[in-house]
Design an enzyme around this catalytic site. Structure first.
Site, PDB file in Angstrom:
ATOM      1  N   ALA A  63       0.861  -1.172   0.000  1.00  0.00           N
ATOM      2  CA  ALA A  63       0.000   0.000   0.000  1.00  0.00           C
ATOM      3  C   ALA A  63       0.900   1.226   0.000  1.00  0.00           C
ATOM      4  O   ALA A  63       2.079   1.134   0.318  1.00  0.00           O
ATOM      5  CB  ALA A  63      -0.869  -0.013   1.242  1.00  0.00           C
ATOM      6  N   GLY A 102      -1.257  -4.927   1.246  1.00  0.00           N
ATOM      7  CA  GLY A 102      -2.559  -4.705   0.628  1.00  0.00           C
ATOM      8  C   GLY A 102      -2.716  -5.449  -0.693  1.00  0.00           C
ATOM      9  O   GLY A 102      -3.849  -5.748  -1.111  1.00  0.00           O
ATOM     10  N   GLU A 105      -3.622  -8.951   0.235  1.00  0.00           N
ATOM     11  CA  GLU A 105      -5.009  -8.916   0.726  1.00  0.00           C
ATOM     12  C   GLU A 105      -6.005  -8.773  -0.423  1.00  0.00           C
ATOM     13  O   GLU A 105      -7.106  -9.323  -0.368  1.00  0.00           O
ATOM     14  CB  GLU A 105      -5.165  -7.767   1.733  1.00  0.00           C
ATOM     15  CG  GLU A 105      -4.387  -8.044   3.013  1.00  0.00           C
ATOM     16  CD  GLU A 105      -4.460  -6.893   3.993  1.00  0.00           C
ATOM     17  OE1 GLU A 105      -3.903  -5.821   3.656  1.00  0.00           O
ATOM     18  OE2 GLU A 105      -5.067  -7.035   5.059  1.00  0.00           O
ATOM     19  N   GLU A 125       3.384  -6.526   7.324  1.00  0.00           N
ATOM     20  CA  GLU A 125       2.913  -5.364   8.102  1.00  0.00           C
ATOM     21  C   GLU A 125       3.601  -5.197   9.448  1.00  0.00           C
ATOM     22  O   GLU A 125       3.877  -4.072   9.871  1.00  0.00           O
ATOM     23  CB  GLU A 125       1.398  -5.435   8.295  1.00  0.00           C
ATOM     24  CG  GLU A 125       0.588  -4.953   7.101  1.00  0.00           C
ATOM     25  CD  GLU A 125       0.448  -5.989   5.999  1.00  0.00           C
ATOM     26  OE1 GLU A 125       1.070  -7.068   6.087  1.00  0.00           O
ATOM     27  OE2 GLU A 125      -0.285  -5.714   5.031  1.00  0.00           O
TER      28      GLU A 125
END
Ligand code: NAD
Length: 701
Positions: A63, A102, A105, A125
């Site tokens: 991200a 992200g 995900e 993360e």
């Protein structure tokens, strides 16, 4: 602006492509693009399946980290990923390169996943002090066994496609061209009458054993990731996935994801992310300064450091010639290199053939003439000024014009060394850390006359050999070792004041240092520091207690692990408190009339760290370090300083500079005032209610 998401048709299949160079990081524009694309597809009854791919070299590799500070712009992750998951026709993610954060995900929110054989999936993360916040903690354990999912998120290490397929994360590994392979897969699904397979509708795998497993993982992170908040938060979120319906679990994940970026831990880790990127930006050095070509390297000295440095270059495919003064030392050095590689072969991280390839890149000689073709020569002989000068005078004669001459000295004045050559502009310090083939840090020491392109070459070489190169100017100990000086001084002084070595090290380790400093001395050899101090005796403080424990141990011949005892003893290799050395320190304290204050853990940590931070402030004022964040990189990459505390200067900011100055002023009253004078810069920033970060911003304006 170019469209970051586009939709094409391949008959009944829609192909949605994310095209946001360089790494397709998800930001507001990408989310909005995906939302638009999937909303449009939903309304189109001729679409029977959707393939989601990325253009360029990788699937979504994370991200946009800037959104931490600016806030997540609408539409949010959940909204968009839910829209994709809700698609009435099957959605197949086609992954190549590295799906991260992200990106992974996003793939989890699709109904099926196919992957190029080189693809990798990661959820790193925790390395930023946060947890997957776009459904990762809830969806991953629904696609792979709970333990594997936890390991992937705790380690942060990417999983390769084949393994991901074994674990259930990937439905098919595609050997051929990915896009067409994914379309073919979509057609197969349609032919088999398969529809959407929503991850959120699956059960968590291994939920029956979850309580036990989560308890074990909690114990593990309490030990290996101590003082941290994001790992337990991750486990809480996964526990919610096990216990609660999907939507409720998602809320738990969301609440934690909202809080974690505000923690000091996450700010510290993000600070380092940017600090590491900034180290190669040198004020005044523009892109017009080009690095010199380094295709062949020479090393002088086949000892501990020379051998390790040679391995760094051989690992990068660059041929190395090592010159030593003694055949026996050369032979031993080459044998050690082979032994080190052999260990990797035994561990399975290297093949026998690779070992031979690396060894073939390394040759040895007793003749300095063998260095005449090297583009870069690094000297790593004993730490002795006269010897280094003699060697640099020789190198000046044999090195080809334009060759860069580096020294691995830890403490000596490199300007003085450079002055014996007729090419001081080609000389600089290249300070590797032991073991050089393992340690991440490389201090690049810019001398008064080092030319800009030599500096740029050093930064370039650091990247090539996968080191973090940080620039420092010449002074005793450069950035790292100079700041270690007050740190070690206070640790040793605490021992004389009645704290045991285990108490001193225990306090530092509990706070977060990878290893207590006295244990480090035992490991590196007690005599090393002592001999360095002996060599500059006349410059040291007039204080009979200054580094006295180490001097005593050296006099005794208790040199640490190599002699079986030092600050500790080592029965069967196990570090154990040594009653005899403790008694010796007590007797010495008595002789020197040192008050037995028995400092507690808080005081030990404050004295060691605040001494170090104060020295850091001096380095900034003197211009030895370019930026506070460079100091933080030096300490986290080279000295076992906990990353989650951001490095010494970030840590100082997080404590508050006024508090640190106040403590230093108190120490000036209760301890030896010669050591406890706040650096002018520290005092100035504290008085203004400012910080090192603020100072750095002003500097770079
Ligand atoms: N060991 C560490 O932890 C460490 C860390 C960072 C920097 N350094 C620095 O690296 C340098 C080397 O340290 P080391 O621990 O590898 O030493 P070492 O004693 O292991 O090796 C030194 C080597 O230099 C060779 N040598 C001596 N004179 C020579 C000459 N005239 N020509 C060619 N070779 C010669 C010796 O034969 C020996 O093989 C020192 O300046 C030291 O301060 C050491």
């Amino acid at each position: 602006m170019a469209e970051v998401v586009r939709t094409e048709r391949e008959g009944e299949i829609a192909v949605v492509t994310i095209d946001a160079p360089p790494v397709n990081a998800i930001n507001q524009a990408v989310r909005a693009g995906l939302q638009q694309a999937f909303a449009a597809l939903r309304a189109d009854p001729t679409v029977k399946a959707v393939v989601l791919v990325c253009a360029g070299k990788t699937f979504v590799a994370g991200a946009d980290i800037k959104e931490f500070d600016t806030g997540i712009g609408a539409p949010g992750y959940h909204e968009v990923y839910r829209l994709i998951e809700d698609s009435p026709v099957p959605v197949i993610a086609a992954v190549h390169g590295t799906a991260l954060g992200g990106g992974t995900e996003l793939a989890l929110a699709c109904h099926y996943r196919v992957a190029d054989k080189g693809a990798r999936f990661g959820l790193p993360e925790l390395s930023l002090g946060i947890i997957p916040g776009a459904g990762g903690t809830q969806r991953l354990p629904r696609l792979m066994p709970l333990e594997a999912a936890l390991d992937m998120m705790i380690s942060g290490k990417p999983t390769v496609a084949a393994k991901a397929a074994e674990q259930g994360l990937v439905d098919r590994v595609i050997d051929s061209e990915l896009r067409s392979g994914a379309i073919a897969y979509a057609r197969e699904l349609l032919a088999q009458g398969k529809g959407p397979r929503r991850t959120r509708e699956q059960a968590v795998q291994g939920a029956d054993k979850a309580a036990e497993l989560l308890a074990a993982k909690r114990a593990q992170v309490a030990k290996t990731m101590r003082n941290r908040v994001s790992p337990p938060a991750l486990l809480d979120a996964v526990e919610a996935a096990v216990k609660l319906p999907f939507d409720d679990g998602l809320k738990v994940e969301q609440a934690k994801s909202d809080e974690l970026p505000l923690t000091t831990e996450s700010k510290a880790l993000r600070h380092l992310f940017f600090a590491e990127r900034d180290v190669s930006r040198i004020p005044g050095l523009g892109k017009e300064v080009k690095p010199r070509n380094v295709a062949a390297v020479g090393i002088v000295g086949a000892g501990t450091m020379g051998g390790g440095i040679s391995m760094c270059f051989a690992n990068a495919g660059i041929p190395v010639t090592i010159v030593d003064a003694a055949q026996a030392n050369l032979d031993r050095g080459l044998a050690t290199i082979r032994k080190n590689y052999q260990r990797s072969v035994t561990r399975g991280s290297m093949s026998e053939a690779q070992l031979e390839q690396r060894m073939a890149l390394i040759s040895g000689s007793l003749d300095y003439a063998a260095l005449s073709t090297a583009d870069l020569i690094i000297e790593a002989v004993f730490e002795n000024m006269a010897l280094k000068k003699e060697i640099f005078a020789k190198l000046d004669k044999v090195a080809k014009p334009g060759a860069i001459l580096g020294t691995n000295t830890s403490t000596l004045d490199i300007d003085e060394i450079a002055a014996v050559t007729g090419r001081a502009s080609d000389v600089l310090g290249l300070h590797f850390f032991s073991p050089a083939n393992v340690m991440q840090l490389l201090e690049i020491v810019q001398c008064a006359k080092t030319s800009p392109d030599v500096l740029v070459t050093a930064l370039d070489v650091a990247k090539k050999i996968k080191k973090t190169g940080v620039v420092a100017k010449v002074c005793y100990g450069f950035i790292g070792n100079r700041m270690m000086d007050p740190y070690g001084r206070e640790a040793e002084r605490c021992v004389l004041e009645g704290a045991t070595p285990a108490e001193v090290d225990g306090a530092l380790e509990k706070w977060g240092m990878a290893m207590g400093i006295l244990a480090v001395y035992d490991m590196a050899g007690i005599d090393i520091g002592h001999l360095t101090r002996e060599a500059r005796k006349e410059l040291l403080p007039k204080d009979p207690s200054f580094y006295r424990p180490t001097a005593l141990l050296t006099e005794k011949g208790w040199l640490g692990q190599k002699t079986g005892r030092g600050y500790y003893t080592y029965p069967e290799g196990k570090r154990t408190p040594d009653a005899e050395s403790i008694a010796m320190f007590a007797a010495e304290a008595k002789r020197l009339a040192i008050p037995q204050r028995k400092p507690d853990a808080t005081e030990i940590v404050e004295r060691c760290l605040y001494g170090m931070i104060n020295e850091g402030a001096l380095l900034l004022e003197e211009g030895i370090a370019l930026r506070a964040s460079d100091i933080d990189v030096v300490y986290t990459a080279g000295y076992g300083f906990p990353r989650y505390r951001g490095g010494p200067m970030f840590y100082a900011d997080s404590v508050g500079l006024a508090k640190i100055v106040a403590r230093i002023e108190e120490f000036a009253k209760t301890l030896d005032p010669q050591y406890w004078q706040p650096a002018p810069l520290l005092k100035k920033l504290a008085a203004a209610g400012s910080s090192f970060a603020e100072y750095q911003k002003q500097q770079t304006k």
